[in-house]
Design an enzyme around this catalytic site. Structure first.
Site, short mmCIF file in Angstrom:
data_model
loop_
_atom_site.label_atom_id
_atom_site.label_comp_id
_atom_site.label_asym_id
_atom_site.label_seq_id
_atom_site.Cartn_x
_atom_site.Cartn_y
_atom_site.Cartn_z
N ASP A 20 0.79 -1.24 0.00
CA ASP A 20 0.00 0.00 0.00
C ASP A 20 0.82 1.29 0.00
O ASP A 20 1.80 1.41 0.76
CB ASP A 20 -0.87 0.08 1.26
CG ASP A 20 -1.51 -1.23 1.62
OD1 ASP A 20 -1.43 -2.18 0.83
OD2 ASP A 20 -2.06 -1.32 2.73
N TRP A 32 5.53 -10.54 1.40
CA TRP A 32 4.97 -9.71 2.46
C TRP A 32 5.48 -10.17 3.84
O TRP A 32 5.58 -11.36 4.11
CB TRP A 32 3.44 -9.78 2.40
CG TRP A 32 2.77 -8.84 3.35
CD1 TRP A 32 2.45 -7.54 3.12
CD2 TRP A 32 2.38 -9.12 4.69
NE1 TRP A 32 1.87 -7.00 4.24
CE2 TRP A 32 1.82 -7.95 5.23
CE3 TRP A 32 2.45 -10.26 5.51
CZ2 TRP A 32 1.31 -7.87 6.52
CZ3 TRP A 32 1.95 -10.17 6.81
CH2 TRP A 32 1.39 -8.99 7.30
N GLU A 45 -10.78 -2.06 4.33
CA GLU A 45 -9.44 -1.57 4.66
C GLU A 45 -9.17 -0.26 3.93
O GLU A 45 -9.82 0.08 2.95
CB GLU A 45 -8.38 -2.57 4.17
CG GLU A 45 -8.60 -3.99 4.57
CD GLU A 45 -7.48 -4.89 4.04
OE1 GLU A 45 -6.78 -5.47 4.88
OE2 GLU A 45 -7.30 -5.01 2.82
N1 DQQ Z 1 -2.12 -3.74 3.94
C1 DQQ Z 1 -1.63 -3.32 5.21
C2 DQQ Z 1 -2.84 -3.16 6.06
C3 DQQ Z 1 -3.91 -2.96 5.07
C4 DQQ Z 1 -3.54 -3.90 3.98
C5 DQQ Z 1 -0.65 -4.33 5.74
C6 DQQ Z 1 -4.19 -3.61 2.68
O1 DQQ Z 1 -2.71 -2.06 6.94
O2 DQQ Z 1 -5.17 -3.21 5.62
O3 DQQ Z 1 0.48 -4.40 4.92
O4 DQQ Z 1 -3.45 -4.07 1.58
#
Ligand code: DQQ
Length: 574
Positions: A60, A84, A238
């Site tokens: 993000d 990730w 989100e």
């Molecule tokens: N990515 C983040 C979160 C969000 C998600 C974690 C959305 O805060 O909700 O890397 O891709």
């Protein structure tokens, strides 16, 4: 006896180890003499003008802002791997949104309130020109909490260091799942002098909520009894973005512009279940602190609008006060496998920054790459008034076909010749329609459009095209970005993305702009009313024999009224 069991488990495990280990090798090292040239890890898949760090995983965009003439982009970043995990806030700066300089990581897990990760959040510039970050920390116990971070030295033009005050966390989950409560939005100031933010959450009945918090001092935050918005049609939402748009002008508005006759609000939500960003347009009633969407008959997120019908998620806008525009960023994920990413050593890009505004019809948003992108345009080729009849294929020669910007306008003569469909499509049916009617399925008006990253025999290509239909009462235009033939590599995610285009086609014209950047194909239909981003890995990029074509597979001849294609220079990115 224990050694025997150990030996048995070792022997059982060996074949799976061999397969796991051997498969990426087969995939990546097809030609042992020239590892780089014949590997999906080739540098040819790295982008020339889409934002990415030199290596590792990103997702993000976080806290974008313009501060004292410098653009800041933070992003979810794993400093150790191309998958990730270990999430921190990477940080880069720019003066033109195109060329970027990397800085040190701005936020990394360090305190009990973010020990398991510094997740997404936003930046707000407080009166007195003081930037502040509000982000989600994953606490020691794995709960989502919201935290503040402040610049260590406000007069540092690069805002290199950020401190986390000891009064963190400033918000903890109440009445919602503690692991589903995150991504605070940019804050806005009400007429009552209170700051507000909205945080996505899932309650114990699996309902999604855009929770509302208020604060006088940005330290103590109180949850409003009523959420800004809630829906039964999704569980977790989100990366909420909430901002005003002008119903009169294309120019952007500061986030604290509230109730005015010609102001509407946009509520954007990332639906966790399918990783799509959806938005609603409506009125924000400040007195009630409630968002009331317009034109929504059913509580069903599949009927909501999307910024982009492709690989595009967790987007965030910011108000660029110097240029009076609102700029949108989003994460575009890879569509190869995790093992590919590990071998590539990187994963994830940001879409090009897009200016975003409310369409004249007031019913949807329009997006267009920021004008600064045009500074990368180099050699240009042009076509004018060229007819493309049924089965026609015209090659656009003279630009590097793996790094290009193409703008084309098509004219189709007789709308009444459009194919008749007997049912009404729902917004959500576009991808299915593109799936059924690929670029080689002949139609009447369309399919016509571009074949990009194409081999000379078309064995590999990505097709971006339109198809016009009529129902008993109206016309419908379908836009597709079909990746199914995009690559000969196996095991890629290669869907046919699709969206309907809401445009007045009575004039018989429609435009398409496509940005081709190695593994990214980012398309803007009808002046940015429908956008689709695709991630592709054609094998042909490894040999460099890449082509761009205009095609028409409809029975009706279409005319290219104008076409301009530019080769794009490489931006200095990180
Ligand atoms: N990515 C983040 C979160 C969000 C998600 C974690 C959305 O805060 O909700 O890397 O891709």
């Amino acid at each position: 006896m224990a050694w025997r069991w150990r030996l048995i488990s070792f022997l059982l495990w060996l074949p799976s180890f061999w397969n796991d280990w051997n498969e990426p090798c087969r995939r990546h090292l097809l030609n042992q003499d020239s590892k780089e040239a014949f590997s999906i890890a080739s540098k040819q898949y790295r982008t020339a003008f889409h934002f990415q760090p030199p290596q590792n995983w990103i997702n993000d965009p976080n806290g974008p802002m313009l501060y004292n003439g410098i653009y800041h982009l933070f992003y979810q970043y794993n400093p150790y791997s191309a998958k990730w995990g270990n999430i921190t806030w990477g940080h880069s700066i720019s003066t033109d949104l195109i060329n970027w300089t990397p800085l040190d990581i701005a936020l990394r897990p360090s305190e009990p309130f973010d020990l398991q990760g510094c997740w997404s959040g936003s930046a707000t510039i407080l009166p007195g020109n003081k930037p502040v970050i509000l982000y989600t920390g994953i606490s020691e116990s794995g709960h989502n909490v919201q935290n503040i971070a402040l610049p260590k030295n406000i007069s540092d033009p690069f805002l290199l260091e950020w401190v986390k005050p000891p009064y963190n966390p400033v918000m903890v989950a109440e009445g919602v799942k503690p692991t589903q409560f995150r991504d605070p939005s940019t804050c806005w100031l009400g007429k009552d002098g209170l700051w507000r933010t909205t945080v996505g959450a899932e309650d114990f009945e699996k309902k999604a909520k855009a929770l509302l918090y208020r604060s006088k001092d940005f330290v103590k935050w109180t949850r409003a009894e009523q959420p800004l918005f809630s829906t039964d049609s999704s569980s977790m939402i989100e990366c909420i973005d909430f901002f005003p748009v002008s119903a009169k002008w294309k120019r952007g508005l500061d986030g604290s512009t509230i109730e005015a006759e010609d102001v509407k609000h946009v509520l954007k939500m990332g639906v966790f279940d399918n990783s799509h960003d959806y938005y609603l347009i409506g009125k924000y009633l400040e007195e009630l602190d409630e968002f009331i969407p317009e034109n929504v008959v059913e509580d069903d997120h599949r009927m909501w609008l999307r910024y982009d019908y492709g690989s595009f998620y967790a987007s965030k806008t910011f108000f660029d006060a110097e240029n009076r525009r609102r700029v949108l960023w989003a994460w575009s994920n890879e569509s190869d496998t995790i093992s590919d990413d590990i071998v590539k050593g990187w994963a994830g890009v940001q879409t090009v920054p897009r200016t975003i505004w409310l369409d004249e019809n007031g019913k949807q948003l329009v997006q267009w790459p920021v004008r600064e992108l045009e500074s990368l345009r180099m050699e240009k080729v042009e076509l004018k008034d060229v007819k493309v009849s049924k089965g026609g294929l015209i090659e656009i020669k003279g630009v590097k076909a793996s790094q290009a910007d193409i703008e084309v306008e098509f004219e189709f003569p007789e709308l009444k010749k459009a194919e008749l469909i007997y049912h009404d499509w729902k917004l959500d049916d576009a991808q299915m329609a593109c799936d059924e009617m690929c670029s080689s399925v002949p139609g009447s008006i369309g399919p016509f459009g571009l074949l990009v990253l194409a081999s000379h025999d078309l064995e590999e290509h990505t097709a971006i095209f339109f198809r016009v239909f009529k129902t008993s009462t109206a016309h419908a235009v379908l836009m597709c970005s079909d990746q199914r033939k995009s690559s000969l590599w196996p095991e890629l995610y290669k869907p046919a993305f699709g969206g309907f285009v809401s445009t007045d086609i009575k004039e018989g014209k429609i435009s398409l702009r496509t940005l081709i950047d190695h593994s990214v194909v980012e398309s803007f239909g009808a002046g940015g009313r429908t956008c689709i981003t695709a991630r592709v890995y054609p094998k042909l990029l490894l040999t460099g024999d890449t082509h761009i074509y205009v095609f028409n597979n409809g029975s009706e001849t279409v005319k290219i009224t104008k076409l301009k294609a530019w080769e794009m220079a490489k931006a200095r990115i990180n």
